[in-house]
Design a protein around this motif. Sequence first.
Motif, mmCIF file in Angstrom:
data_model
loop_
_atom_site.group_PDB
_atom_site.id
_atom_site.type_symbol
_atom_site.label_atom_id
_atom_site.label_comp_id
_atom_site.label_asym_id
_atom_site.label_seq_id
_atom_site.Cartn_x
_atom_site.Cartn_y
_atom_site.Cartn_z
ATOM 1 N N THR A 178 33.137 34.131 -19.694
ATOM 2 C CA THR A 178 34.020 33.736 -18.606
ATOM 3 C C THR A 178 34.672 34.972 -17.989
ATOM 4 N N ARG A 179 35.223 34.802 -16.813
ATOM 5 C CA ARG A 179 35.920 35.919 -16.176
ATOM 6 C C ARG A 179 37.111 36.367 -17.027
ATOM 7 N N ALA A 180 37.766 35.425 -17.673
ATOM 8 C CA ALA A 180 38.900 35.783 -18.536
ATOM 9 C C ALA A 180 38.431 36.655 -19.704
ATOM 10 N N GLN A 181 37.281 36.315 -20.285
ATOM 11 C CA GLN A 181 36.734 37.128 -21.375
ATOM 12 C C GLN A 181 36.357 38.520 -20.879
ATOM 13 N N LEU A 182 35.814 38.584 -19.683
ATOM 14 C CA LEU A 182 35.426 39.870 -19.129
ATOM 15 C C LEU A 182 36.642 40.722 -18.777
ATOM 16 N N ILE A 183 37.703 40.095 -18.314
ATOM 17 C CA ILE A 183 38.941 40.834 -18.057
ATOM 18 C C ILE A 183 39.465 41.437 -19.355
ATOM 19 N N ASP A 184 39.442 40.660 -20.430
ATOM 20 C CA ASP A 184 39.899 41.167 -21.735
ATOM 21 C C ASP A 184 39.036 42.340 -22.201
ATOM 22 N N ALA A 185 37.727 42.259 -21.920
ATOM 23 C CA ALA A 185 36.825 43.329 -22.344
ATOM 24 C C ALA A 185 37.018 44.595 -21.527
ATOM 25 N N ALA A 186 37.348 44.429 -20.248
ATOM 26 C CA ALA A 186 37.423 45.571 -19.341
ATOM 27 C C ALA A 186 38.760 46.288 -19.373
ATOM 28 N N TYR A 187 39.821 45.560 -19.708
ATOM 29 C CA TYR A 187 41.162 46.156 -19.676
ATOM 30 C C TYR A 187 41.843 45.924 -21.015
ATOM 31 N N ASP A 188 42.342 47.003 -21.597
ATOM 32 C CA ASP A 188 42.974 46.879 -22.909
ATOM 33 C C ASP A 188 44.487 46.988 -22.856
ATOM 34 N N ASP A 189 45.069 46.957 -21.648
ATOM 35 C CA ASP A 189 46.522 47.089 -21.528
ATOM 36 C C ASP A 189 47.196 45.806 -21.052
ATOM 37 N N HIS A 190 46.425 44.709 -21.055
ATOM 38 C CA HIS A 190 46.963 43.372 -20.748
ATOM 39 C C HIS A 190 47.573 43.288 -19.348
ATOM 40 N N ARG A 191 47.071 44.102 -18.420
ATOM 41 C CA ARG A 191 47.568 44.012 -17.054
ATOM 42 C C ARG A 191 47.070 42.719 -16.411
ATOM 43 N N VAL A 192 47.717 42.305 -15.353
ATOM 44 C CA VAL A 192 47.314 41.098 -14.644
ATOM 45 C C VAL A 192 46.210 41.471 -13.649
ATOM 46 N N ILE A 193 45.043 40.891 -13.860
ATOM 47 C CA ILE A 193 43.878 41.184 -13.033
ATOM 48 C C ILE A 193 43.349 39.872 -12.456
ATOM 49 N N SER A 194 43.050 39.884 -11.160
ATOM 50 C CA SER A 194 42.509 38.670 -10.554
ATOM 51 C C SER A 194 41.024 38.544 -10.856
ATOM 52 N N GLU A 195 40.547 37.322 -10.825
ATOM 53 C CA GLU A 195 39.123 37.100 -11.063
ATOM 54 C C GLU A 195 38.284 37.740 -9.959
ATOM 55 N N ARG A 196 38.824 37.818 -8.751
ATOM 56 C CA ARG A 196 38.098 38.453 -7.656
ATOM 57 C C ARG A 196 37.877 39.932 -7.941
ATOM 58 N N THR A 197 38.808 40.562 -8.646
ATOM 59 C CA THR A 197 38.641 41.974 -8.999
ATOM 60 C C THR A 197 37.430 42.145 -9.910
ATOM 61 N N ILE A 198 37.295 41.251 -10.902
ATOM 62 C CA ILE A 198 36.141 41.298 -11.802
ATOM 63 C C ILE A 198 34.855 41.067 -11.024
ATOM 64 N N ASP A 199 34.883 40.123 -10.093
ATOM 65 C CA ASP A 199 33.700 39.877 -9.260
ATOM 66 C C ASP A 199 33.306 41.144 -8.504
ATOM 67 N N SER A 200 34.299 41.877 -7.994
ATOM 68 C CA SER A 200 34.021 43.097 -7.245
ATOM 69 C C SER A 200 33.400 44.169 -8.139
ATOM 70 N N HIS A 201 33.943 44.328 -9.359
ATOM 71 C CA HIS A 201 33.388 45.301 -10.296
ATOM 72 C C HIS A 201 31.947 44.947 -10.654
ATOM 73 N N LEU A 202 31.682 43.674 -10.869
ATOM 74 C CA LEU A 202 30.336 43.250 -11.242
ATOM 75 C C LEU A 202 29.362 43.404 -10.069
ATOM 76 N N LYS A 203 29.846 43.216 -8.866
ATOM 77 C CA LYS A 203 29.008 43.455 -7.684
ATOM 78 C C LYS A 203 28.595 44.918 -7.629
ATOM 79 N N ASN A 204 29.543 45.813 -7.888
ATOM 80 C CA ASN A 204 29.224 47.244 -7.900
ATOM 81 C C ASN A 204 28.258 47.586 -9.031
#
Length: 240
Positions: A178-204
């Motif tokens: 899930t996007r939530a799981q991917l956010i946890d994997a990508a960021y280790d400082d518990h910052r608030v990240i939108s799902e659209r941000t993850i979509d953008s990283h995966l597009k790149n």
Amino acid sequence: MSSSALEGQGARVLVVEDEPKIAALLRDYLQASGYRVRCHHSGIGAVEAALGWPAELVLLDVQLPGRDGFSLCRELRERSAIPVLLLTARIEEADRLQGFELGADDYVCKPFSPREVVVRVRALLRRVHSASASHENAELLLDDSCHAARWRGLTLPLTVVEYRLLAALSRRPGTVLTRAQLIDAAYDDHRVISERTIDSHLKNLRRKLEAAGADGERVEAVYGLGYRLRAGADSPSAEP
């Protein structure tokens, strides 16, 4: 696989050394042992020479005109997983430790025996090639120690976040994260990240895979659920 292949014979070795006699000596001994060798005599342009050839191992002098070997080692490690063997007249432990902390794989102090250097090169390449030989069908190589990824030998220019996303998907091929799981994997400082941000990283990430000759759709979007590394994609191999 033949023993010579496992030892990396025929591998491309870049010698970065400003003293012509030492560079020529190393070149001659390495060529006599079956390696393809180029020499670069300055710190300026050394990284580009290594990546542009591309070299499979770099023999890197620490004291170079234009730019020192420590900073070159740091940049090489940031941009690739090429093995680096440092050559230096500095014998203090602090200098050796600094080299290892910057990502050097081995260290030889001057004056040295050229035969010893060849043996160290052979041993270092053997480790690299043995790891690859045990995963001959693996197209994707990941190195968590320096966040380096390669597709069929070509370095992927990933950001840290992109690398972490690819690594998380690769550890569970065929499984939807899930996007939530991917956010946890990508960021280790518990910052608030939108799902659209993850979509953008995966597009790149998919764009960079395609540029390297991979099918970008291997990182597959599953509608309403998340993303997965498509089943059937070769499992990644860990770098040494």
